[in-house]
Structure formats: C-alpha cells, structure tokens
Design an enzyme around this catalytic site. Sequence first.
Site, mmCIF file in Angstrom:
data_model
loop_
_atom_site.group_PDB
_atom_site.id
_atom_site.type_symbol
_atom_site.label_atom_id
_atom_site.label_comp_id
_atom_site.label_asym_id
_atom_site.label_seq_id
_atom_site.Cartn_x
_atom_site.Cartn_y
_atom_site.Cartn_z
ATOM 1 N N LYS A 122 38.908 -4.459 7.650
ATOM 2 C CA LYS A 122 39.876 -5.248 6.873
ATOM 3 C C LYS A 122 40.979 -5.767 7.786
ATOM 4 O O LYS A 122 41.756 -4.996 8.347
ATOM 5 C CB LYS A 122 40.529 -4.390 5.793
ATOM 6 C CG LYS A 122 41.430 -5.219 4.886
ATOM 7 C CD LYS A 122 42.454 -4.374 4.125
ATOM 8 C CE LYS A 122 43.754 -4.230 4.874
ATOM 9 N NZ LYS A 122 44.540 -5.454 4.953
ATOM 10 N N PRO A 123 41.093 -7.098 7.923
ATOM 11 C CA PRO A 123 42.207 -7.653 8.697
ATOM 12 C C PRO A 123 43.486 -7.700 7.878
ATOM 13 O O PRO A 123 43.477 -7.459 6.667
ATOM 14 C CB PRO A 123 41.729 -9.074 9.010
ATOM 15 C CG PRO A 123 40.797 -9.419 7.883
ATOM 16 C CD PRO A 123 40.164 -8.121 7.425
ATOM 17 N N GLU B 219 46.950 3.805 15.888
ATOM 18 C CA GLU B 219 47.624 3.070 16.979
ATOM 19 C C GLU B 219 48.829 2.396 16.361
ATOM 20 O O GLU B 219 48.682 1.426 15.609
ATOM 21 C CB GLU B 219 46.676 2.012 17.566
ATOM 22 C CG GLU B 219 45.507 2.577 18.334
ATOM 23 C CD GLU B 219 45.900 3.210 19.652
ATOM 24 O OE1 GLU B 219 47.092 3.175 20.037
ATOM 25 O OE2 GLU B 219 44.998 3.763 20.306
ATOM 26 N N LEU B 220 50.018 2.894 16.659
ATOM 27 C CA LEU B 220 51.187 2.474 15.883
ATOM 28 C C LEU B 220 52.204 1.734 16.756
ATOM 29 O O LEU B 220 51.883 1.286 17.844
ATOM 30 C CB LEU B 220 51.772 3.704 15.179
ATOM 31 C CG LEU B 220 50.729 4.506 14.374
ATOM 32 C CD1 LEU B 220 51.349 5.730 13.737
ATOM 33 C CD2 LEU B 220 50.034 3.654 13.325
ATOM 34 N N TRP C 286 48.359 -8.125 12.384
ATOM 35 C CA TRP C 286 48.283 -9.584 12.505
ATOM 36 C C TRP C 286 48.558 -10.131 13.905
ATOM 37 O O TRP C 286 48.519 -11.335 14.100
ATOM 38 C CB TRP C 286 49.240 -10.238 11.507
ATOM 39 C CG TRP C 286 50.624 -9.629 11.457
ATOM 40 C CD1 TRP C 286 51.105 -8.786 10.492
ATOM 41 C CD2 TRP C 286 51.705 -9.808 12.389
ATOM 42 N NE1 TRP C 286 52.406 -8.423 10.760
ATOM 43 C CE2 TRP C 286 52.804 -9.042 11.923
ATOM 44 C CE3 TRP C 286 51.856 -10.537 13.570
ATOM 45 C CZ2 TRP C 286 54.024 -8.984 12.599
ATOM 46 C CZ3 TRP C 286 53.068 -10.477 14.238
ATOM 47 C CH2 TRP C 286 54.128 -9.702 13.756
ATOM 48 N N ASN C 287 48.888 -9.276 14.857
ATOM 49 C CA ASN C 287 49.287 -9.849 16.154
ATOM 50 C C ASN C 287 48.104 -10.224 17.040
ATOM 51 O O ASN C 287 48.115 -11.253 17.716
ATOM 52 C CB ASN C 287 50.258 -8.910 16.880
ATOM 53 C CG ASN C 287 49.690 -7.537 17.105
ATOM 54 O OD1 ASN C 287 48.733 -7.118 16.452
ATOM 55 N ND2 ASN C 287 50.274 -6.809 18.032
ATOM 56 N N GLY D 144 48.633 -0.544 13.311
ATOM 57 C CA GLY D 144 49.687 -1.180 12.528
ATOM 58 C C GLY D 144 51.003 -0.470 12.737
ATOM 59 O O GLY D 144 51.232 0.164 13.779
ATOM 60 N N SER D 145 51.853 -0.548 11.749
ATOM 61 C CA SER D 145 53.211 -0.010 11.905
ATOM 62 C C SER D 145 53.239 1.518 11.722
ATOM 63 O O SER D 145 52.337 2.102 11.106
ATOM 64 C CB SER D 145 54.130 -0.658 10.875
ATOM 65 O OG SER D 145 53.686 -0.327 9.584
ATOM 66 N N CYS E 45 52.252 -4.528 20.506
ATOM 67 C CA CYS E 45 52.723 -3.161 20.290
ATOM 68 C C CYS E 45 53.322 -2.597 21.560
ATOM 69 O O CYS E 45 54.320 -1.886 21.532
ATOM 70 C CB CYS E 45 51.577 -2.298 19.795
ATOM 71 S SG CYS E 45 50.128 -2.419 20.834
ATOM 72 N N GLU F 206 61.948 -1.114 16.672
ATOM 73 C CA GLU F 206 60.976 -2.029 17.291
ATOM 74 C C GLU F 206 61.223 -3.431 16.760
ATOM 75 O O GLU F 206 61.046 -3.687 15.571
ATOM 76 C CB GLU F 206 59.551 -1.587 16.939
ATOM 77 C CG GLU F 206 58.517 -2.463 17.615
ATOM 78 C CD GLU F 206 57.086 -2.181 17.170
ATOM 79 O OE1 GLU F 206 56.881 -1.757 16.019
ATOM 80 O OE2 GLU F 206 56.178 -2.395 17.987
HETATM 81 P P1 NAD Z 1 51.325 -2.997 8.923
HETATM 82 O O1 NAD Z 1 51.348 -1.542 9.082
HETATM 83 O O2 NAD Z 1 52.213 -3.644 7.941
HETATM 84 O O3 NAD Z 1 49.863 -3.494 8.530
HETATM 85 C C1 NAD Z 1 48.737 -3.169 9.312
HETATM 86 C C2 NAD Z 1 47.510 -3.196 8.426
HETATM 87 O O4 NAD Z 1 47.597 -2.152 7.467
HETATM 88 C C3 NAD Z 1 47.330 -4.482 7.615
HETATM 89 O O5 NAD Z 1 45.953 -4.785 7.580
HETATM 90 C C4 NAD Z 1 47.837 -4.087 6.240
HETATM 91 O O6 NAD Z 1 47.296 -4.851 5.196
HETATM 92 C C5 NAD Z 1 47.358 -2.653 6.161
HETATM 93 N N1 NAD Z 1 48.076 -1.804 5.201
HETATM 94 C C6 NAD Z 1 49.298 -1.984 4.667
HETATM 95 N N2 NAD Z 1 49.617 -0.946 3.856
HETATM 96 C C7 NAD Z 1 48.578 -0.092 3.898
HETATM 97 C C8 NAD Z 1 48.319 1.183 3.312
HETATM 98 N N3 NAD Z 1 49.204 1.775 2.503
HETATM 99 N N4 NAD Z 1 47.163 1.795 3.606
HETATM 100 C C9 NAD Z 1 46.270 1.234 4.448
HETATM 101 N N5 NAD Z 1 46.450 0.030 5.023
HETATM 102 C C10 NAD Z 1 47.593 -0.628 4.760
HETATM 103 O O7 NAD Z 1 51.563 -3.574 10.381
HETATM 104 P P2 NAD Z 1 51.684 -5.106 10.837
HETATM 105 O O8 NAD Z 1 53.034 -5.593 10.413
HETATM 106 O O9 NAD Z 1 50.481 -5.864 10.429
HETATM 107 O O10 NAD Z 1 51.626 -4.982 12.415
HETATM 108 C C11 NAD Z 1 52.746 -4.799 13.217
HETATM 109 C C12 NAD Z 1 52.855 -3.359 13.666
HETATM 110 O O11 NAD Z 1 51.629 -2.946 14.265
HETATM 111 C C13 NAD Z 1 53.906 -3.162 14.730
HETATM 112 O O12 NAD Z 1 54.631 -1.983 14.464
HETATM 113 C C14 NAD Z 1 53.099 -2.967 16.001
HETATM 114 O O13 NAD Z 1 53.748 -2.247 17.000
HETATM 115 C C15 NAD Z 1 51.891 -2.279 15.494
HETATM 116 N N6 NAD Z 1 50.774 -2.446 16.427
HETATM 117 C C16 NAD Z 1 50.325 -1.356 17.134
HETATM 118 C C17 NAD Z 1 49.319 -1.502 18.064
HETATM 119 C C18 NAD Z 1 48.822 -0.342 18.871
HETATM 120 O O14 NAD Z 1 47.721 -0.415 19.398
HETATM 121 N N7 NAD Z 1 49.555 0.738 19.004
HETATM 122 C C19 NAD Z 1 48.747 -2.749 18.268
HETATM 123 C C20 NAD Z 1 49.225 -3.833 17.528
HETATM 124 C C21 NAD Z 1 50.234 -3.663 16.604
#
Ligand code: NAD
Length: 469
Positions: A168-169, A241-242, A144-145, A219-220, A275, A372
């Site tokens: 999927k966003p 990319e975490l 979401w960022n 994501g995370s 991130c 983080e």
């Molecule tokens: P998140 O992991 O909660 O969600 C990311 C995405 O994954 C969302 O679309 C979510 O709906 C989906 N998702 C959730 N559970 C899932 C599952 N079991 N299987 C597949 N998809 C699933 O992360 P967030 O809170 O949206 O984003 C913040 C995190 O993202 C932070 O840790 C940040 O550092 C990281 N991030 C990393 C980068 C990078 O390039 N390394 C860039 C931006 C954000």
Amino acid sequence: MPEFTMTIGGAAVETTAAFDVINPATGSPHAAAPDCSRAQLDAAFDAAATAYPAWRSGEATRRTALKAAADVLMAAAGGDLAATLTAEQGKPLQDARVEIMGAAIWLQHFADLEIPREVIQDDDRARVEVVRRPLGVVAAITPWNFPLILAAWKIAPALLAGNTVVLKPSPYTPLTTLKVGELLREVLPPGVLNVVSGGDDLGAWMTSHPVPRKISFTGSIETGKRVAAAAAPDLKRTTLELGGNDPAIVLDDADPALVAGRVFDQAFANNGQVCSAIKRVYVPDRLYDDVVEALAAKARSVKVGNGLDEGVQYGPVNNRPQYERVRELVADALAHGARAAAGGAPIDGPGYFFAPTILTDVAEGIRIVDEEQFGPALPVLRYTDVEDAVARANATHFGLSGSVWGTDADRAAEVAERLECGTAWVNTHLALAPHQPFGGFKWSGIGVENGTWGLAGFTEIQVVHRAKR
Ligand code: NAD
C-alpha cells in the site's frame, strides 16, 4: 477502464470509490486513485495467501521472476512512469528516473543474493544447520517521499525469501506504485504482489488484518508506534523505518566551502524530504560564518520549480500539511530569534513551493532543531567544543543516521563512531546501497532493511538438527 487500477490476484481491480491525487507543483488534482474497500483488502490478502505455497517452494522461479521484474522497471525508467512520479511527488523528472532505476537495481541485487544457510555443528553427535524460512504474507506500507524505491526495499527481499506481498503506497503518491503493480502482472505469478490504494485507514486495516505475518512499514514515528501496537496482539513481526533528525558535525579542520557544498546537497536532496537527510548542522565557531555564507549562497543559487520544467533542481514540498509544517517551523524559529541567511518563506504562486532556507542563531529548544522538519529548511548550530557537539547531536529520541566532516578522516571517523545512530557517515551522507543495512536506533526504527540483514527480516530462523547417534 480507469487510468490507474489496483492489482489483486494478478488482475486489474476497479473500485466504486476513488480519491484525488494532487500535483504539488500546481496544488490541483491531476488524477484519481482507487479507494480500496475492506472486501477488496480481504481479497488481496486471500490472493497473497493462495499464491504463497507455490511461491515459497520455488527459489529458482523466484530469482528468475525478480530479474524479469528488474528488467521491466529498468525499461520503464525511460518512459512515462517518471512523469507520473514527478506529477504526484514533485521531484524533478531526472530524479524520478533515477528513483525508478534505483528500484530496478534493488530488485536485481536481491535476485542474485544468497539466502544464508549455515552449518553450526557437524560432528559424530549431530549435524545442526541454521536455515531461513519465509514468514508468509507480508503487509508493506510506504510513505510519499520515495514511493518506488522504498517499495522495492520491501518487495525485493520479501519476495526473494519466499513471502508474498500486499503493498500500500501513501495516499499522496499512489499512482506510480499502482502502475508498477500493473507492469509486474506480466512477470510475477498472480497473487505474489498485490497493490492496493486508499487512505490512512487502509493502512490500519492492513496492520490489524489476521492474514499478514509481517508488517514492513516506512513512515513517521507517530504512525510507526501505532503499527507496533496494532501488530502486538497477533505477534506479527515488524520492521519499522521511521523518522530521523540527522546531525552533521563539521570539524574545525574542514574546508568550509567544500563541506558546505556537500552538506547542502545531502540536506536538500529530494527537497529535504528524505528520512536520513541532514536536518541540523553543527559548526565550530571558527568556521561558522564561512559555512553559513557558503550554504546560503548555494541556497540562493539553486533552481526551484515544477519538476517537469527543464533545469529545475528542486520541486515543491509534496503535500499541503507538510508544506504548512515547514512554514510553521521556520516561522517559529524566526519568532524565537533565528535569522534566515537564505529563504525563510514560501515562494508566491500556486503549488507548495518553499524557498531553500538556511537558518542561523538557532539552538536546541527551538522546534526546527528538536523536531524533524522534512523539508527545505536547514538550521545551522554553533559549537565550541566537539565533545559538546557530540552530546547535543545524541541528545534526542531520533537515531537514524549522522555524519562527521573533516580533513583528517581518521579523526572524523573517531567522532562519527560516537554518534548514536544506525548509519554513521564520514565525509559523506545519504550514501545508501542495496548491500548495506539501513535502520534506526531509538525512535527511528526497529530492524533494518537491505543487505543480508534486511533479507533476514523477512524470514524466521529454523534450526534443522539431525542426530547422528
Ligand atoms: P506517515 O506515517 O504519515 O505515512 C506512512 C504510511 O503509513 C502511508 O502509507 C500512510 O497511509 C500509512 N498510515 C497512516 N496511518 C496508518 C496507520 N494507523 N496504520 C498503518 N498505516 C498507516 O508518514 P509520511 O508522512 O508518509 O512520511 C514521512 C515520514 O516518513 C517522515 O517522518 C520520514 O522521516 C519517514 N521516512 C522514514 C524512512 C526510513 O527509512 N527510516 C524513509 C522515508 C520516510
């Protein structure tokens, strides 16, 4: 027709179910997004699989379509899309425009990027060429960022390589991505880019679905591990990319005021929700008080508010769980003896606003240093010996990026090269570009995005070996 629709097979798809999207500046719902059913997800993957053979075979068509897509997004940056991004994400309107333009720039860059083909042997025995083939259907999942730019990091190379995509966003920020799906229906063949929206379950359905051959996930760390586990039984390729916990090390020859200003900008960009933002700063004893005071003065002077209001530099935290997390980490640090040189608490009123916070008297072992925070709070750590600072910076599961700051840039570069992370910056941070690969060491990721290296992640290597005897 509802205001926001999914795109499947080039057409608008409505759903019977919908979910609310909250405006983080008010804490109230401001729009509804379609909630994709399992049958609709199947339809999206079917559409992508059907579109794949024609799309993979026409490189010139792909380049033309990507250029057209870049033009569409560049034109959209000046329109209503930016306000939608601000309303769902929280970032100031100008930053929302920049993000949309960034997505356009990424599409344009990949439209022109060469797909490598390399002849590794050509003699009287054989001609051996290494070529890149697309993987098939890609499942792309974003956080979401930066919903649009991070989608572009995936869509642009995936499509150039000849793959088709289901995107999927995040459920916190689905609206602009859905709109981009709608806008690109005009320039991409049906099924090449499908956009679906829903909750976290939808992400899990995507990663366990039999059709996609590749999952590109941002994501995370926690979710990234789940994605890797879901991909394993089918040997789906993954790029992950975490999260990051980027250290910035200030050297003792740095100009404290100059460095503090820059460090602040790279720590609080997007309200700390990047991130690879600076998430902990190591400062030598000699400069500690000066750097803290300059950081705190800047934190007190910036304008926080609704991103739609004139002059606002920093918006709210994007969502309630994240806001609660920032609150909790700051409160925990204060309870363990940290001092807030600026901020330290939420800002009164509706919405998820938190005062830009500079924490001193913190060290490893305190959660906001070890974890983080992903929000507007920055711990400043003291060091005496630079060797010790490097060791502490590296003593973590994270490894996304880091930076070293000093007047002697060669010395700073020497220290930066010892950081265990995907990008080591010198006298800057967050300098990202479409031609520059980006990825994490350790738990911060697998694989890279961007540049020819990122493009390679959307391909398989094929060796074409022609015998001459
Ligand atoms: P998140 O992991 O909660 O969600 C990311 C995405 O994954 C969302 O679309 C979510 O709906 C989906 N998702 C959730 N559970 C899932 C599952 N079991 N299987 C597949 N998809 C699933 O992360 P967030 O809170 O949206 O984003 C913040 C995190 O993202 C932070 O840790 C940040 O550092 C990281 N991030 C990393 C980068 C990078 O390039 N390394 C860039 C931006 C954000």
